[in-house]
Design an enzyme around this catalytic site. Structure first.
Site, PDB file in Angstrom:
ATOM      1  N   HIS A  22       0.838  -1.204   0.000  1.00  0.00           N
ATOM      2  CA  HIS A  22       0.000   0.000   0.000  1.00  0.00           C
ATOM      3  C   HIS A  22       0.869   1.248   0.000  1.00  0.00           C
ATOM      4  O   HIS A  22       0.697   2.162  -0.825  1.00  0.00           O
ATOM      5  CB  HIS A  22      -0.910  -0.020   1.233  1.00  0.00           C
ATOM      6  CG  HIS A  22      -1.695   1.238   1.435  1.00  0.00           C
ATOM      7  ND1 HIS A  22      -3.053   1.316   1.204  1.00  0.00           N
ATOM      8  CD2 HIS A  22      -1.326   2.484   1.863  1.00  0.00           C
ATOM      9  CE1 HIS A  22      -3.479   2.546   1.448  1.00  0.00           C
ATOM     10  NE2 HIS A  22      -2.445   3.267   1.874  1.00  0.00           N
ATOM     11  N   GLU A  23       1.823   1.293   0.932  1.00  0.00           N
ATOM     12  CA  GLU A  23       2.711   2.452   1.017  1.00  0.00           C
ATOM     13  C   GLU A  23       3.635   2.531  -0.191  1.00  0.00           C
ATOM     14  O   GLU A  23       3.981   3.628  -0.644  1.00  0.00           O
ATOM     15  CB  GLU A  23       3.529   2.388   2.311  1.00  0.00           C
ATOM     16  CG  GLU A  23       2.681   2.427   3.580  1.00  0.00           C
ATOM     17  CD  GLU A  23       1.866   3.705   3.687  1.00  0.00           C
ATOM     18  OE1 GLU A  23       2.303   4.744   3.160  1.00  0.00           O
ATOM     19  OE2 GLU A  23       0.766   3.664   4.282  1.00  0.00           O
ATOM     20  N   HIS A  26       1.858   4.415  -2.919  1.00  0.00           N
ATOM     21  CA  HIS A  26       1.989   5.871  -2.769  1.00  0.00           C
ATOM     22  C   HIS A  26       3.364   6.332  -3.248  1.00  0.00           C
ATOM     23  O   HIS A  26       3.488   7.318  -3.977  1.00  0.00           O
ATOM     24  CB  HIS A  26       1.819   6.270  -1.298  1.00  0.00           C
ATOM     25  CG  HIS A  26       0.420   6.130  -0.779  1.00  0.00           C
ATOM     26  ND1 HIS A  26      -0.670   6.635  -1.448  1.00  0.00           N
ATOM     27  CD2 HIS A  26      -0.057   5.566   0.362  1.00  0.00           C
ATOM     28  CE1 HIS A  26      -1.779   6.379  -0.744  1.00  0.00           C
ATOM     29  NE2 HIS A  26      -1.427   5.726   0.355  1.00  0.00           N
TER      30      HIS A  26
END
Length: 400
Positions: A22-23, A26
């Site tokens: 998820h990170e 980003h």
């Protein structure tokens, strides 16, 4: 016991990998647009190790419960150095900031889809079709009808009514209508039959021809003691598992993903009303399997699935969790990604309206004015996490 522990560890590891990706979503989007990414860490707390590659520091922290991606100037309140200022995130166009913020959830969606695709081409995907919604195709023609409230009935008593068999209904017949009422689904047919007694016309399609059969609908006792019509047939159910090849697996996984999104959304809508049941479970009440679970509870269920060899459940739970995290993060509430996205669109719409009025664009939103609302959400979210973790420790949902 060893298999259960392995399952818990594997599931917890799967969650950690999901959050790390998820990170990474980003970070990858931010770097692609030229934004300055200061740090990318997996976990929280004390740093175990770290290294620098270019302008970004990468590392692992002691508590494997999440991670973070530090993008310079994510909001106008973030302090940036003179070197970072030109590449501060808040200076970029709205659409680029939107892509960066949504990339985390998109990563979860992709990961969940890949899990389902691998299941589709290996072990298959479970068929989630409600038997009541399938077309009314006869699967079995019974030798007689029995009272619906008598589940222990075995065999047929002499002279017992056999309406469907006597009328000539066969396996594979598709019931088009009953007494002139169209029956597009099995539930429609059952509802119509339950209201009847005595001879009724059944229009059925058998092969390439359409037949009209007269069925003498019998009356049987229901579980609550009432009477209802019955003819002694069961539905032809689709296979419990759908298997796919490498190509059609994409379509199967995509359709299943859509069904799971609907389930996740309905679960989110029902979330508040299920919290009281979590509290009851903490107090010793029976744990409703439909109540929310924390990462702890999900890992316990994952351990049970591995211990019992139900890898399909393990993978489906992991895919569901990814879809849930992805959708939850898009809720328009700070500090979630969806909250930041909502602020982006607010700025865009506000500046568009100002432009129509001949005014210049206003500055970035002052996040300090939203701190009170953010704190309320954080406190509520923290309380829910505490409740679910407590329930999962003292009264977890288990696979028996």
């Amino acid at each position: 016991m060893l298999a259960w522990i392995l399952g818990v560890i594997l599931f917890a590891l799967g969650i950690c990998i999901s959050v790390a990706l998820h990170e990474a979503g980003h970070m990858g989007a931010a770097k692609a647009f030229g934004m300055r990414v200061r740090r990318y860490f997996i976990g929280f707390g004390p740093t175990i190790f770290s290294f620098r590659r270019g302008e970004t520091e990468y590392g692992l922290k002691a508590i494997p419960a999440g991670g973070f991606c530090d993008i310079a100037g994510m909001t106008a309140l973030d302090e940036v150095t003179p070197e970072e200022a030109p590449r501060a995130m808040w200076r970029y166009p709205t659409w680029k900031r939107f892509v960066v913020m949504v990339a985390g959830s998109v990563t979860h969606f992709i990961l969940g889809f890949l899990i389902l695709y691998l299941m589709a081409i290996t072990m298959g995907l479970p068929n989630l079709i409600d038997p009541n919604t399938v077309r009314p195709e006869v699967g079995t023609v019974n030798d007689c009808v029995v009272d619906k409230g008598n589940s222990s009935a075995e065999g047929c008593e002499p002279g017992a009514a056999a309406p469907a068999k006597d009328a000539g209904l066969r396996q594979g017949d598709l019931v088009l209508s009953v007494d002139g009422t169209p029956t597009p689904t099995w539930r429609d047919m059952v509802d119509k039959v339950e209201d009847l007694s005595g001879p009724a016309e059944f229009e059925v399609r058998r092969g390439g021809e359409t037949l009209t059969l007269t069925v003498d609908v019998a009356q049987v006792s229901t579980a609550n003691g009432d009477k209802a019509g019955a003819i002694g047939v069961s539905v032809a159910l689709p296979p419990a598992v759908n298997t796919y090849g490498a190509l059609d697996g994409f379509g199967g996984a995509a359709a299943f993903t859509g069904d799971m999104f609907v389930g996740v959304w309905n679960g989110l809508l029902a979330f508040p009303e299920k919290i009281p049941k979590v509290v009851e479970a903490i107090g010793g009440g029976e744990r409703d399997p439909e109540t929310p679970v924390s990462v702890v509870g999900a890992s316990i269920i994952g351990g049970d699935a591995v211990e019992q060899g139900i890898w399909e459940m393990f993978l489906l739970l992991l895919a569901t969790l990814n879809f849930f995290i992805g959708v939850f993060n898009l809720l328009p509430l700070l500090p979630l990604d969806g909250g930041h996205i909502a602020v982006l669109f607010y700025e865009r719409i506000r500046d568009w309206i100002r432009g129509l009025r001949g005014k210049p664009a206003a500055g970035p939103v002052d996040y300090s004015k939203l701190s009170a609302v953010t704190m309320v959400f954080v406190l509520i979210g923290g309380a829910v996490v505490l409740l679910t973790v407590t329930a999962d420790i003292v009264n977890p949902i288990r696979i028996r």
